[in-house]
Design a protein around this motif. Structure first.
Motif, PDB file in Angstrom:
ATOM      1  N   PRO A  76     -49.910  36.443  12.496  1.00 47.89           N
ATOM      2  CA  PRO A  76     -49.168  35.518  13.360  1.00 47.89           C
ATOM      3  C   PRO A  76     -48.465  34.443  12.535  1.00 47.89           C
ATOM      4  CG  PRO A  76     -51.316  35.973  14.287  1.00 47.89           C
ATOM      5  CD  PRO A  76     -51.309  36.602  12.919  1.00 47.89           C
ATOM      6  N   VAL A  77     -47.275  34.061  12.987  1.00 49.60           N
ATOM      7  CA  VAL A  77     -46.413  33.164  12.218  1.00 49.60           C
ATOM      8  C   VAL A  77     -46.496  31.752  12.789  1.00 49.60           C
ATOM      9  CG1 VAL A  77     -44.051  32.750  11.440  1.00 49.60           C
ATOM     10  CG2 VAL A  77     -44.869  35.108  11.781  1.00 49.60           C
ATOM     11  N   SER A  78     -46.761  30.790  11.909  1.00 54.28           N
ATOM     12  CA  SER A  78     -46.800  29.385  12.310  1.00 54.28           C
ATOM     13  C   SER A  78     -45.522  28.692  11.876  1.00 54.28           C
ATOM     14  CB  SER A  78     -48.004  28.684  11.676  1.00 54.28           C
ATOM     15  OG  SER A  78     -47.830  28.601  10.264  1.00 54.28           O
ATOM     16  N   SER A  79     -45.300  27.508  12.397  1.00 54.03           N
ATOM     17  CA  SER A  79     -44.101  26.746  12.016  1.00 54.03           C
ATOM     18  C   SER A  79     -44.094  26.461  10.522  1.00 54.03           C
ATOM     19  CB  SER A  79     -44.024  25.435  12.810  1.00 54.03           C
ATOM     20  OG  SER A  79     -45.182  24.648  12.579  1.00 54.03           O
ATOM     21  N   GLY A  80     -45.281  26.240   9.948  1.00 59.41           N
ATOM     22  CA  GLY A  80     -45.367  25.951   8.522  1.00 59.41           C
ATOM     23  C   GLY A  80     -44.882  27.101   7.658  1.00 59.41           C
ATOM     24  N   ASN A  81     -45.028  28.344   8.152  1.00 58.53           N
ATOM     25  CA  ASN A  81     -44.559  29.506   7.399  1.00 58.53           C
ATOM     26  C   ASN A  81     -43.044  29.508   7.240  1.00 58.53           C
ATOM     27  OD1 ASN A  81     -47.039  31.053   9.223  1.00 58.53           O
ATOM     28  ND2 ASN A  81     -47.086  31.146   6.996  1.00 58.53           N
ATOM     29  N   LEU A  82     -42.346  28.830   8.160  1.00 57.29           N
ATOM     30  CA  LEU A  82     -40.897  28.967   8.234  1.00 57.29           C
ATOM     31  C   LEU A  82     -40.131  27.757   7.701  1.00 57.29           C
ATOM     32  CD1 LEU A  82     -40.689  30.461  11.849  1.00 57.29           C
ATOM     33  CD2 LEU A  82     -40.884  31.685   9.678  1.00 57.29           C
ATOM     34  N   VAL A  83     -40.821  26.700   7.385  1.00 52.97           N
ATOM     35  CA  VAL A  83     -40.148  25.450   6.995  1.00 52.97           C
ATOM     36  C   VAL A  83     -39.231  25.659   5.798  1.00 52.97           C
ATOM     37  CG1 VAL A  83     -40.496  23.150   6.025  1.00 52.97           C
ATOM     38  CG2 VAL A  83     -41.886  23.921   7.957  1.00 52.97           C
ATOM     39  N   LYS A  84     -39.753  26.282   4.753  1.00 58.84           N
ATOM     40  CA  LYS A  84     -38.962  26.453   3.532  1.00 58.84           C
ATOM     41  C   LYS A  84     -37.765  27.372   3.768  1.00 58.84           C
ATOM     42  CE  LYS A  84     -39.425  27.665  -1.353  1.00 58.84           C
ATOM     43  NZ  LYS A  84     -40.362  28.119  -2.436  1.00 58.84           N
ATOM     44  N   GLU A  85     -37.994  28.464   4.487  1.00 58.36           N
ATOM     45  CA  GLU A  85     -36.929  29.434   4.704  1.00 58.36           C
ATOM     46  C   GLU A  85     -35.811  28.877   5.574  1.00 58.36           C
ATOM     47  OE1 GLU A  85     -36.286  33.786   6.881  1.00 58.36           O
ATOM     48  OE2 GLU A  85     -38.311  33.058   6.463  1.00 58.36           O
ATOM     49  N   LEU A  86     -36.179  28.113   6.608  1.00 55.78           N
ATOM     50  CA  LEU A  86     -35.182  27.655   7.583  1.00 55.78           C
ATOM     51  C   LEU A  86     -34.632  26.272   7.287  1.00 55.78           C
ATOM     52  CD1 LEU A  86     -36.937  28.910  10.845  1.00 55.78           C
ATOM     53  CD2 LEU A  86     -35.074  29.996   9.587  1.00 55.78           C
ATOM     54  N   GLU A  87     -35.264  25.560   6.369  1.00 57.15           N
ATOM     55  CA  GLU A  87     -34.819  24.213   5.994  1.00 57.15           C
ATOM     56  C   GLU A  87     -34.744  23.306   7.215  1.00 57.15           C
ATOM     57  OE1 GLU A  87     -31.175  24.761   3.893  1.00 57.15           O
ATOM     58  OE2 GLU A  87     -32.139  25.515   2.090  1.00 57.15           O
ATOM     59  N   CYS A  88     -35.760  23.421   8.070  1.00 59.74           N
ATOM     60  CA  CYS A  88     -35.912  22.538   9.230  1.00 59.74           C
ATOM     61  C   CYS A  88     -37.295  21.901   9.142  1.00 59.74           C
ATOM     62  CB  CYS A  88     -35.815  23.325  10.543  1.00 59.74           C
ATOM     63  SG  CYS A  88     -34.213  24.071  10.867  1.00 59.74           S
TER      64      CYS A  88
END
Length: 341
Positions: free
Chosen positions: A26-38
């Motif tokens: 399962p994907v958390s917001s923390g997993n995506l911070v670096k990739e999405l720059e948000c």
């Protein structure tokens, strides 16, 4: 109903789907911070909206999110990339498809094996529908006094052979007569234009050997008009996937593979020369609710050379599968135009 998503939601949904495909976690917001720059807060808010409208869902045992069936559908319809293929993989496809074959049908087998090798999923292929193929040769070979081999060749290079056993003796002159008779009536005829039963089509010319003729006709109907050959490759490829650690899912998958006709029916529902994707319950088959099937029915000019499908978990790498399928299709068409087969 498919809601339209703004650019940021699309980007976040795509990132969630692809992260989950890669990790099975399962994907958390923390997993995506670096990739999405948000910021993590912004991503959490957007994820909450995506969950509200049904594109992602929360597993009971995790604080992260996974794509729903609706989310996968939006992904494959709107967001999936078809360029996920390395130069090495392109070379492998070229090398495999340049293997010399005696019949176009063999290309389906080669493409099936290649697709399984490059995607690491289980592939199933169904031989082509032959109703619009034209018979270009038919002959009979006497193997014994009561045993005959029938060999039928179509204009697309598809060959069908069958052994026919009789209750009465045959001799070579009778076999020669049978070959002449069937060639005279069937060679050059598209199978779909034989509107009346083949019995009627041939019997008008036959005065003797009715029982022999009927048995041959029954076999022609079986091996050309009715039979579908099914090829399976990579059945063991799923054993290491997390989904199949669940006994019930693994059991369902093995049952599906055992009942190949079930998948063959799904393969045959797709649009020709299109990649068709069925996710989970979209197949309307209870046995397939935990799986996705991606199919491709390929035409070379107007000739059907068979349908290839991949079956695996809904968390399959759609981008890789579509990329490989499209490149195989392009290579087949290019080689066909160059007269390589």
């Amino acid at each position: 109903m498919k809601e339209e998503l703004d650019k940021r939601k699309k980007k976040i949904l795509q990132a969630i789907v692809e992260e989950y495909i890669d990790t099975a976690e399962p994907v958390s917001s923390g997993n995506l911070v670096k990739e999405l720059e948000c910021s993590s807060a912004t991503i959490r808010n957007e994820m909450a909206e995506l969950e509200k409208i049904g594109y992602i869902e929360k597993p009971h045992t995790s604080s992260g999110r996974i794509p729903s069936q609706k989310g996968y559908r939006y992904y494959v319809d709107e967001l999936v990339r078809d360029d996920k293929l390395s130069k090495k993989e392109m070379e492998i496809i070229k090398e495999r498809l340049e293997t010399r074959v005696n019949a176009l049908e063999d290309l389906t087998k080669i493409a099936t094996t290649t697709l399984s090798e490059l995607t690491h999923y289980t592939t199933i292929a169904v031989s082509p529908d032959m109703h619009n193929h034209t018979i270009i040769d038919i002959k009979f070979v006497l193997l014994g006094s009561r045993v005959l081999m029938a060999v039928i060749l179509t204009d697309s290079g598809i060959i069908r052979e069958s052994i026919i056993k009789f209750d009465e003796d045959l001799d070579q002159p009778q076999v020669d007569d049978l070959t002449y008779l069937f060639k005279n009536k069937l060679v050059g005829k598209p199978l779909e234009t034989i509107n009346s039963p083949i019995e009627e089509f041939i019997m008008a010319e036959v005065n003797t050997g009715i029982n022999v003729i009927k048995k041959i006709i029954e076999e022609i109907n079986r091996i050309i008009l009715k039979s579908k050959q099914i090829y399976l490759d990579g059945a063991n490829n799923v054993t290491d996937m997390p989904e199949f650690k669940k006994v019930d899912v693994a059991k369902d998958f093995l049952n599906v593979l055992d009942a190949k006709d079930l998948v063959a029916d799904v393969l045959n529902t797709g649009m020709a020369d299109n990649i068709n994707i069925y996710i989970g319950e979209e197949t309307e088959r209870e046995e397939l609710k935990n799986f996705s099937i991606v199919t491709f029915n390929h035409l070379l000019e107007d000739k059907d050379i068979g349908t290839i499908g991949i079956i695996g978990p809904t968390r399959m790498d759609y981008s890789k599968i579509i990329s490989v399928m499209k490149y195989i299709s392009k290579k087949l068409n290019d080689d066909f135009k160059k007269g390589k087969f």
